[in-house]
Design a protein around this motif. Structure first.
Motif, PDB file in Angstrom:
ATOM      1  N   UNK A 180      37.906  30.975  81.382  1.00 38.55           N
ATOM      2  CA  UNK A 180      37.585  29.788  82.165  1.00 38.55           C
ATOM      3  C   UNK A 180      36.570  30.110  83.260  1.00 38.55           C
ATOM      4  N   UNK A 181      36.769  31.260  83.948  1.00 37.47           N
ATOM      5  CA  UNK A 181      35.812  31.686  84.973  1.00 37.47           C
ATOM      6  C   UNK A 181      34.429  31.871  84.366  1.00 37.47           C
ATOM      7  N   UNK A 182      34.381  32.520  83.191  1.00 33.75           N
ATOM      8  CA  UNK A 182      33.101  32.800  82.553  1.00 33.75           C
ATOM      9  C   UNK A 182      32.401  31.518  82.136  1.00 33.75           C
ATOM     10  N   UNK A 183      33.177  30.511  81.732  1.00 33.01           N
ATOM     11  CA  UNK A 183      32.576  29.234  81.346  1.00 33.01           C
ATOM     12  C   UNK A 183      31.858  28.573  82.519  1.00 33.01           C
ATOM     13  N   UNK A 185      30.659  30.165  85.185  1.00 34.28           N
ATOM     14  CA  UNK A 185      29.496  31.014  85.475  1.00 34.28           C
ATOM     15  C   UNK A 185      28.352  30.685  84.513  1.00 34.28           C
ATOM     16  N   UNK A 186      28.684  30.541  83.227  1.00 32.20           N
ATOM     17  CA  UNK A 186      27.666  30.201  82.224  1.00 32.20           C
ATOM     18  C   UNK A 186      27.069  28.824  82.508  1.00 32.20           C
ATOM     19  N   UNK A 187      27.923  27.880  82.914  1.00 35.40           N
ATOM     20  CA  UNK A 187      27.440  26.532  83.217  1.00 35.40           C
ATOM     21  C   UNK A 187      26.491  26.552  84.411  1.00 35.40           C
ATOM     22  N   UNK A 188      26.824  27.341  85.435  1.00 38.85           N
ATOM     23  CA  UNK A 188      25.944  27.447  86.596  1.00 38.85           C
ATOM     24  C   UNK A 188      24.592  28.026  86.199  1.00 38.85           C
ATOM     25  N   UNK A 189      24.601  29.046  85.371  1.00 37.25           N
ATOM     26  CA  UNK A 189      23.339  29.644  84.916  1.00 37.25           C
ATOM     27  C   UNK A 189      22.528  28.631  84.113  1.00 37.25           C
ATOM     28  N   UNK A 190      23.222  27.826  83.312  1.00 39.28           N
ATOM     29  CA  UNK A 190      22.552  26.787  82.527  1.00 39.28           C
ATOM     30  C   UNK A 190      21.909  25.746  83.444  1.00 39.28           C
ATOM     31  N   UNK A 191      22.634  25.350  84.493  1.00 42.15           N
ATOM     32  CA  UNK A 191      22.091  24.375  85.448  1.00 42.15           C
ATOM     33  C   UNK A 191      20.881  24.954  86.172  1.00 42.15           C
ATOM     34  N   UNK A 205      26.034  19.694  80.123  1.00 46.65           N
ATOM     35  CA  UNK A 205      26.531  20.834  80.906  1.00 46.65           C
ATOM     36  C   UNK A 205      27.947  21.199  80.472  1.00 46.65           C
ATOM     37  N   UNK A 206      28.800  20.181  80.288  1.00 46.08           N
ATOM     38  CA  UNK A 206      30.181  20.425  79.859  1.00 46.08           C
ATOM     39  C   UNK A 206      30.207  21.066  78.469  1.00 46.08           C
ATOM     40  N   UNK A 207      29.304  20.616  77.607  1.00 46.08           N
ATOM     41  CA  UNK A 207      29.231  21.189  76.255  1.00 46.08           C
ATOM     42  C   UNK A 207      28.851  22.664  76.323  1.00 46.08           C
ATOM     43  N   UNK A 208      27.930  23.001  77.246  1.00 47.34           N
ATOM     44  CA  UNK A 208      27.530  24.395  77.433  1.00 47.34           C
ATOM     45  C   UNK A 208      28.730  25.245  77.849  1.00 47.34           C
ATOM     46  N   UNK A 209      29.644  24.636  78.615  1.00 43.36           N
ATOM     47  CA  UNK A 209      30.843  25.347  79.080  1.00 43.36           C
ATOM     48  C   UNK A 209      31.994  25.255  78.084  1.00 43.36           C
ATOM     49  N   UNK A 210      31.767  24.572  76.960  1.00 38.42           N
ATOM     50  CA  UNK A 210      32.804  24.384  75.936  1.00 38.42           C
ATOM     51  C   UNK A 210      34.041  23.700  76.518  1.00 38.42           C
ATOM     52  N   UNK A 219      37.348  21.834  86.967  1.00 45.12           N
ATOM     53  CA  UNK A 219      37.240  23.292  87.060  1.00 45.12           C
ATOM     54  C   UNK A 219      36.060  23.711  87.921  1.00 45.12           C
ATOM     55  N   UNK A 220      34.924  23.014  87.802  1.00 45.14           N
ATOM     56  CA  UNK A 220      33.739  23.370  88.591  1.00 45.14           C
ATOM     57  C   UNK A 220      34.031  23.241  90.084  1.00 45.14           C
TER      58      UNK A 220
END
Length: 294
Positions: A180-183, A185-191, A205-210, A219-220
């Motif tokens: 969940x933490x990694x998701x 982090x990945x979403x922030x990098x995507x943004x 953005x949510x799709x990027x975080x699965x 969660x964000x």
């Protein structure tokens, strides 16, 4: 106890982040972040849980928290006591933007001090007043002056390191980051990579975080203390400030478009809510502050 990987809101224009919190209570989750944090508590009292240790705190206390030290400040208010928290924090990562300073030969001792302070410490009582004053003053400075004043605070803490109270006997880095933490982090990098795109949506953005949009929003905010749209808007406004001040060839509308806003009205509203000035007023104040009077 499992700790949450917290993400300190990004400021792409600065090497350090100064954050002032005035709220009913402290952030309630046991968490860690990659940035080192110096936290001055002006109002609020209770217990600091950091890794396996507990420390009582009261107004005036200052804590230096090492990178990835799991911690939580638990307010302890009496039943009829009005809950009020007021704190100022400095966040910095000595291995990122500001690292060039610490690589200078003259900064070797300070670099070693930071390295050996990863266990964290409570600032000595006799130093609290002056360090607190310096932290408050740091909020009012900008640019080179702010970095120099920040280095002076670190140097003052270093010169008196024998007086501080360690918060942990050893530094224990987390073995892994949860899915969940990694998701997040990945979403922030995507943004960060896509914030100038006008069609960037919550669904994307949510799709990027699965995650579902609803789960992602919850969660964000839990991980960052701000909503994803606040995070997105701050990145866009930071870019707008750079464009406004870097060249006169950009009109207000082109700055808005190139920063990710698809409406000039929305851009003006968001810009003013974050910067306290409209884009035109901000540019006017910037020019007045930087104009070389003869």
């Amino acid at each position: 106890m499992k700790s949450l990987q917290f993400s300190v809101p990004a400021d792409t224009n600065k090497s350090i982040r100064i954050q002032e919190d005035i709220m009913p209570n402290f952030y309630p989750y046991f968490h860690r972040h990659t940035e080192t944090q110096i936290m001055w508590i002006l109002k609020g009292h209770g217990t600091l849980a950091i890794e396996q240790n507990l420390f009582a705190f009261e107004p005036g206390d200052i804590f230096y928290l090492g990178a990835n030290q799991s911690h939580v400040f638990k307010g302890d208010f009496a039943e009829n006591e009005k809950q009020k928290v007021h704190a100022i924090s400095i966040f910095f990562d000595p291995d990122k933007k500001i690292s060039a300073f610490f690589d200078l030969p003259e900064f070797e001792e300070l670099k070693n001090f930071i390295e050996h302070s990863k266990v964290g410490f409570q600032v000595a009582s006799k130093l609290k007043a002056i360090v607190g004053e310096n932290m408050a003053a740091l909020q009012k400075t900008q640019g080179v002056e702010q970095i120099i004043d920040f280095i002076k605070i670190l140097n003052h803490l270093m010169q008196n390191r024998h007086l501080h109270i360690p918060l942990s006997s050893e530094k224990k880095l987390p073995n892994h980051i949860s899915d969940n933490d990694q998701r997040i982090i990945d979403a922030q990098n995507y943004i960060k990579k896509n914030f100038t795109q006008h069609k960037l949506t919550l669904d994307a953005i949510a799709k990027e975080a699965c995650m579902t949009p609803q789960a992602f929003c919850r969660s964000f905010k839990k991980h960052t203390r701000i909503t994803y749209i606040q995070y997105l808007n701050e990145l866009r406004v930071q870019r707008a400030c750079r464009l406004l001040t870097s060249s006169s060839r950009y009109s207000i509308s082109s700055v808005a478009f190139n920063s990710g806003f698809n409406s000039l009205t929305n851009f003006n509203r968001v810009f003013k809510s974050i910067m306290k000035y409209s884009p035109k007023e901000y540019l006017k104040h910037y020019k007045e502050a930087t104009f070389d009077h003869e």
